[in-house]
Write an enzyme that holds these catalytic residues in place. Structure first.
Site, PDB file in Angstrom:
ATOM      1  N   GLY A  17      -9.842  50.959  -8.124  1.00  0.00           N
ATOM      2  CA  GLY A  17     -11.215  50.513  -7.914  1.00  0.00           C
ATOM      3  C   GLY A  17     -12.059  51.553  -7.201  1.00  0.00           C
ATOM      4  O   GLY A  17     -13.227  51.775  -7.546  1.00  0.00           O
ATOM      5  N   LYS A 106      -2.155  43.591 -16.848  1.00  0.00           N
ATOM      6  CA  LYS A 106      -1.174  43.326 -17.913  1.00  0.00           C
ATOM      7  C   LYS A 106      -0.446  42.003 -17.715  1.00  0.00           C
ATOM      8  O   LYS A 106      -0.079  41.335 -18.674  1.00  0.00           O
ATOM      9  CB  LYS A 106      -0.170  44.468 -18.042  1.00  0.00           C
ATOM     10  CG  LYS A 106       0.795  44.644 -16.867  1.00  0.00           C
ATOM     11  CD  LYS A 106       0.383  45.760 -15.987  1.00  0.00           C
ATOM     12  CE  LYS A 106       1.344  46.029 -14.847  1.00  0.00           C
ATOM     13  NZ  LYS A 106       0.836  47.113 -13.976  1.00  0.00           N
ATOM     14  N   GLY A 135      -1.652  53.373 -18.741  1.00  0.00           N
ATOM     15  CA  GLY A 135      -2.639  54.077 -17.925  1.00  0.00           C
ATOM     16  C   GLY A 135      -3.700  54.804 -18.712  1.00  0.00           C
ATOM     17  O   GLY A 135      -4.487  54.203 -19.446  1.00  0.00           O
ATOM     18  N   LYS A 206       3.729  44.427 -21.011  1.00  0.00           N
ATOM     19  CA  LYS A 206       3.097  45.448 -21.845  1.00  0.00           C
ATOM     20  C   LYS A 206       3.582  45.355 -23.289  1.00  0.00           C
ATOM     21  O   LYS A 206       2.797  45.562 -24.229  1.00  0.00           O
ATOM     22  CB  LYS A 206       3.380  46.830 -21.264  1.00  0.00           C
ATOM     23  CG  LYS A 206       2.732  47.039 -19.895  1.00  0.00           C
ATOM     24  CD  LYS A 206       3.187  48.329 -19.241  1.00  0.00           C
ATOM     25  CE  LYS A 206       2.547  48.514 -17.875  1.00  0.00           C
ATOM     26  NZ  LYS A 206       3.034  49.716 -17.168  1.00  0.00           N
TER      27      LYS A 206
END
Length: 435
Positions: A17, A106, A135, A206
């Protein structure tokens, strides 16, 4: 008169963030040019709004603990808090208030992706999540968009950097898993509680996302068969090396067809023997890589950093730009595609190759007894190699590689081997891919 900025709300201001916020501030003119309107951060939801965060580049007044209110006044909401709740409720509220959503979550997508897609469609907004898998690697958009006209046959990859770091270090140094795991924690690759990584849960979520996109079928994390790496020993690594292989934790999603032509999906995560000649075998350290096989494009490989603040921020910002552009033009990106609705094959019915290592008595007749067990269960042996007798216990290691067999048949075979007087122990059972 200049057009009003698009309002961006951030949920969470951790490593990723902060990297996202900093770039929105430092490169505001670039983002405005790419989107067609300025992007303005109107708030950041955090647990402690009074904590100084100068590295974000944002004014302290923008930080708030009232995430519920924040998501109602944004054009795009970027969720980076993780977990199921409150993330799910906040994203649903954001979309109902007309905001498009960008997330790296995820776990939430693996558990409740269809509900999020339905909410996005009902409210005419976008849902983007490139950063949720691998990523910085541009992977999900190629699956969802670039390969939309092709037929994906298989997706196989390393999608967890922590486990790849551990297995790669074991391969290079011969160290035991426990020692390498401790080092991974000290270096920040593994959490204090590493269970989500080493038990395969992160890779399972994932795999569900990848399978859903690749095969136009709703796949949730509980649908994915999952085994972690905690049972892998340094002896497994040495034995793999002798075979010209490495051990990798792979997420494998593939289309299957039975003798009647009916299609199904196999979606699984487990430690796997991979030949050193295969591209995935050369993936080192904490890097990720995904190998895709399609009908028309053939074999494709995506490789890069799978975690970290800046790499993940790259994927998040890419999604943010795309969602913001759609807001400017009044359009939407592609939504969920689940038309195929293929059944998911139980792991017991999945066919793959195996390598089984056993400790056996070094005496005549042993090989005949062992091979008869495989024959009885209908598991075909490709090769068999017996090691030198150990002087300390009179045992020898017998390594057996099979042709493709069902998981159920292999499990029965192993159970029967353990009952043989000639077999002291079944020390390892690993699947093999990439041949």
């Amino acid at each position: 008169m200049a057009e009003s900025p698009l309002r961006v709300a951030l949920l969470g201001c951790g490593t990723v963030g902060t990297a996202v916020a900093r770039r929105l501030v430092d490169r505001a003119d670039e983002f405005a040019a790419r989107v067609g309107r300025p992007l303005e951060v109107v708030g950041v939801a955090v647990r402690d709004a009074g904590k100084p965060r100068p590295e974000s580049g944002l004014d302290a007044s923008l930080f708030t603990t009232d995430a519920d209110e924040l998501v109602t006044r944004a054009d795009v909401v970027v969720e980076l808090i993780g977990g199921i709740e409150p993330a799910r409720g906040l994203l649903i509220s954001a979309m109902k208030h007309g905001a498009s959503v960008v997330t790296a979550n995820k776990a939430l997508l693996g558990e409740d992706g269809p509900r999020l897609y339905e909410t996005a469609a009902e409210n005419g907004v976008d849902l983007y999540y490139e950063a949720s898998v691998a990523g910085a690697i541009p992977l999900l958009r190629p699956l969802h968009v670039s390969l939309a006209g092709d037929s994906v046959q298989r997706v196989m990859g390393i999608v967890n950097g922590t486990t790849n770091f551990i297995l790669d270090k074991m391969d290079r140094t011969g160290e035991d898993l426990a020692d390498v795991l401790t080092e991974a924690q000290e270096l920040g690759y593994a959490e204090a509680d590493p269970s989500a990584d080493v038990e395969g849960h992160d890779a399972r979520a994932k795999a569900a996302i990848l399978a859903s996109l690749a095969f136009h079928t709703r796949v949730a994390a509980p649908d994915v068969s999952c085994e972690g790496i905690m049972s892998i020993t340094s002896e497994d690594i040495r034995a793999a090396r002798k075979m010209g292989c490495v051990v990798k934790l792979l997420a494998i999603c593939e289309r299957r067809q039975d003798e009647r032509g009916d299609e199904s999906l196999s979606v699984r995560v487990h430690p796997t023997l991979v030949p050193r000649s295969h591209p995935l075998a050369s993936v080192r350290e904490a890097y990720n890589a995904v190998f895709i096989e399609t009908e028309l494009a053939g074999e494709l490989m995506f490789y890069g950093q799978g975690a970290g603040g800046d790499p993940t921020a790259s994927a998040v910002l890419g999604d943010l730009v795309q969602a913001a552009r759609h807001k400017v033009t009044g359009s939407r990106g592609p939504g969920e595609s689940a038309y195929a609705d293929l059944p998911i094959l139980p792991m017991a019915q999945v066919q793959t190759r195996y390598v089984i290592r056993t400790d056996v008595q070094d005496r005549s007749g042993v090989l005949a007894h062992v091979t008869s067990v495989f024959g009885t269960q209908g598991v075909s042996i490709e090769s068999m190699r017996q090691g030198v007798r150990r002087s300390e216990d009179g045992l020898a290691t017998l390594t057996i590689a099979t042709h493709a067999a069902s998981d159920a048949a292999l499990a029965r075979t192993v159970d029967q081997l353990r009952l043989l007087d000639d077999v002291s122990a079944v020390t390892s059972v690993l699947r093999m891919e990439g041949i």
